[in-house]
Design an enzyme around this catalytic site. Structure first.
Site, PDB file in Angstrom:
ATOM      1  N   ASN A 126      37.782  47.114  30.044  1.00 12.01           N
ATOM      2  CA  ASN A 126      38.577  46.540  31.127  1.00 12.01           C
ATOM      3  C   ASN A 126      39.760  47.466  31.391  1.00 12.01           C
ATOM      4  OD1 ASN A 126      40.247  45.078  32.772  1.00 12.01           O
ATOM      5  ND2 ASN A 126      40.523  43.346  31.372  1.00 12.01           N
ATOM      6  N   CYS A 179      44.131  46.706  32.933  1.00 14.49           N
ATOM      7  CA  CYS A 179      45.334  46.342  32.167  1.00 14.49           C
ATOM      8  C   CYS A 179      46.472  47.307  32.469  1.00 14.49           C
ATOM      9  CB  CYS A 179      45.029  46.414  30.679  1.00 14.49           C
ATOM     10  SG  CYS A 179      43.574  45.480  30.240  1.00 14.49           S
TER      11      CYS A 179
HETATM   12  C1  LIG Z   1      39.663  32.699  33.917  1.00 15.83           C
HETATM   13  C2  LIG Z   1      39.219  34.132  34.027  1.00 15.83           C
HETATM   14  C3  LIG Z   1      39.384  34.984  32.933  1.00 15.83           C
HETATM   15  C4  LIG Z   1      38.977  36.321  33.017  1.00 15.83           C
HETATM   16  N1  LIG Z   1      39.130  37.139  31.935  1.00 15.83           N
HETATM   17  C5  LIG Z   1      38.696  38.436  32.000  1.00 15.83           C
HETATM   18  C6  LIG Z   1      38.797  39.284  30.862  1.00 15.83           C
HETATM   19  O1  LIG Z   1      39.239  38.890  29.775  1.00 15.83           O
HETATM   20  N2  LIG Z   1      38.376  40.584  31.000  1.00 15.83           N
HETATM   21  C7  LIG Z   1      37.845  41.060  32.182  1.00 15.83           C
HETATM   22  O2  LIG Z   1      37.479  42.234  32.241  1.00 15.83           O
HETATM   23  N3  LIG Z   1      37.728  40.261  33.261  1.00 15.83           N
HETATM   24  C8  LIG Z   1      38.137  38.968  33.197  1.00 15.83           C
HETATM   25  N4  LIG Z   1      37.998  38.155  34.290  1.00 15.83           N
HETATM   26  C9  LIG Z   1      37.407  38.684  35.534  1.00 15.83           C
HETATM   27  C10 LIG Z   1      35.918  38.306  35.671  1.00 15.83           C
HETATM   28  O3  LIG Z   1      35.156  38.801  34.603  1.00 15.83           O
HETATM   29  C11 LIG Z   1      35.349  38.805  37.019  1.00 15.83           C
HETATM   30  O4  LIG Z   1      35.444  40.213  37.072  1.00 15.83           O
HETATM   31  C12 LIG Z   1      36.081  38.215  38.216  1.00 15.83           C
HETATM   32  O5  LIG Z   1      36.412  36.875  37.988  1.00 15.83           O
HETATM   33  C13 LIG Z   1      35.266  38.315  39.514  1.00 15.83           C
HETATM   34  O6  LIG Z   1      34.034  37.646  39.397  1.00 15.83           O
HETATM   35  P1  LIG Z   1      33.826  36.122  39.919  1.00 15.83           P
HETATM   36  O7  LIG Z   1      34.356  36.063  41.314  1.00 15.83           O
HETATM   37  O8  LIG Z   1      32.346  35.895  39.800  1.00 15.83           O
HETATM   38  O9  LIG Z   1      34.599  35.251  38.990  1.00 15.83           O
HETATM   39  C14 LIG Z   1      38.401  36.812  34.226  1.00 15.83           C
HETATM   40  C15 LIG Z   1      38.238  35.930  35.315  1.00 15.83           C
HETATM   41  C16 LIG Z   1      38.621  34.605  35.234  1.00 15.83           C
HETATM   42  C17 LIG Z   1      38.414  33.719  36.422  1.00 15.83           C
END
Ligand SMILES: Cc1cc2nc3c(=O)[nH]c(=O)nc-3n(C[C@H](O)[C@H](O)[C@H](O)COP(=O)(O)O)c2cc1C
Length: 307
Positions: A131, A134
């Site tokens: 990721n 950050c």
């Molecule tokens: C509550 C929440 C926590 C997330 N935590 C992480 C994380 O720890 N690491 C990461 O790379 N992305 C994290 N994401 C991003 C998701 O993995 C994803 O890239 C993003 O939500 C877009 O996809 P979606 O629209 O299907 O949710 C998080 C997203 C949400 C909603």
């Protein structure tokens, strides 16, 4: 029908998925939380919550706010830390046949490198997803993934520290998504995940204050799908490694759009909060589409909408 996808064709061991549906980091815990709800091992791969060197409590509450068509979150990488992950979660995963990919996050290049080294060779872990959304605390807090140089630096450091297949997860919060993608490929990424959340905010007009305790958060869900799809289309045209589409995928047709834009696999995130079975429903919908359209091999759909 063949739905299998090789996600790390350049890697000596490869990362073969039986189908293209993965879970998105932070929206599916460690997989264990969902295993009693449906057969999660039918999925292509599970990406676990973002993991840091030390356990983290995350940001102040409130950390979630719904938007017109999605979700804002400022969880702040609450997680159990890499030691607990290795001791408590990996032994469970080692008994599963679905590949587990550990998402890693750091504040310095050295953090990422140490995480990768600790996770290398741990039974039950099939790959890493880096990721790079950050903040880099040694460079004034800009996201590593905002520009090609720091993105490549993190990728190269992780590549050096591990023999695991390496996915690098790009941030949309950049004006140069293809430049960043090309830089991480050059630095050793086996695949790129496109995209993480978009930075956003919402205000409580009665309190005259931002809703989120952290003021801003990451926007996900249907709100971001057109942006994510556009970025997948652009990145898939710029790199020759597999692209993993992510952002606002709720239905099987959303997933197929990403695949036709050039994604080899997709990740389901926010959709799992409404419907925990969403990843499996999406997989079944892709299969039905292939039957209806007479498509025998999923690879025949990848990039088919590209001009
Ligand atoms: C509550 C929440 C926590 C997330 N935590 C992480 C994380 O720890 N690491 C990461 O790379 N992305 C994290 N994401 C991003 C998701 O993995 C994803 O890239 C993003 O939500 C877009 O996809 P979606 O629209 O299907 O949710 C998080 C997203 C949400 C909603």
């Amino acid at each position: 029908m063949n739905l299998s996808v090789q996600l790390a064709p350049k890697h000596p061991r490869g990362l073969l998925l039986t189908n293209p549906v993965m879970t998105a980091s932070g929206t599916f815990g460690y997989g264990t939380e969902y295993s009693h709800m449906f057969d999660i091992q039918k999925l292509g791969a599970i990406v676990c919550k973002g993991t840091t060197l030390e356990p983290r409590e995350g940001n102040p509450q409130p950390r979630l706010a719904e938007t017109a068509g999605g979700l804002l979150n400022s969880i702040g990488l609450e997680n159990i830390g890499v030691r607990a992950l290795i001791e408590e979660k990996a032994p469970i995963w080692a008994g599963w046949h679905v590949p587990i990919i550990v998402n890693i996050a750091g504040e310095t290049v050295d953090d990422y490198s140490r995480l990768a080294a600790q996770l290398d060779g741990v039974a039950g872990i099939s790959g890493l997803e880096v990721n790079i959304s950050c903040p880099n605390i040694t460079a004034g807090g800009a996201e590593f993934g905002a520009s090609p140089g720091p993105a490549a630096e993190v990728t190269a450091a992780v590549r050096k520290a591990t023999s695991l297949p390496l996915l690098v997860k790009l941030t949309p919060n950049t004006s140069d998504i293809t430049g960043v993608a090309s830089a991480v490929v050059e630095a050793g990424a086996d695949a790129v995940t496109v995209i993480n959340t978009l930075k956003g905010m919402t205000i409580d007009i009665a309190r005259r204050r931002p809703v989120l305790g952290n003021i801003t958060g990451g926007l996900s869900g249907p709100d971001i799908k057109p942006v994510a799809l556009r970025m997948v289309y652009e990145v898939a045209g710029a790199v020759e490694i597999p692209v993993i589409g992510c952002g606002g995928i709720i239905t099987p047709s959303d997933a197929i759009e990403f695949i036709m834009a050039g994604a080899s696999t997709i990740q389901v995130g926010t959709a799992s909060f409404n419907n925990p079975r969403a990843p499996l429903d999406i997989l079944e919908g892709i299969e039905q589409f292939m039957i209806k359209e007479g498509v025998d091999d999923l690879t025949d759909l990848i990039g088919k909408a590209r001009l």
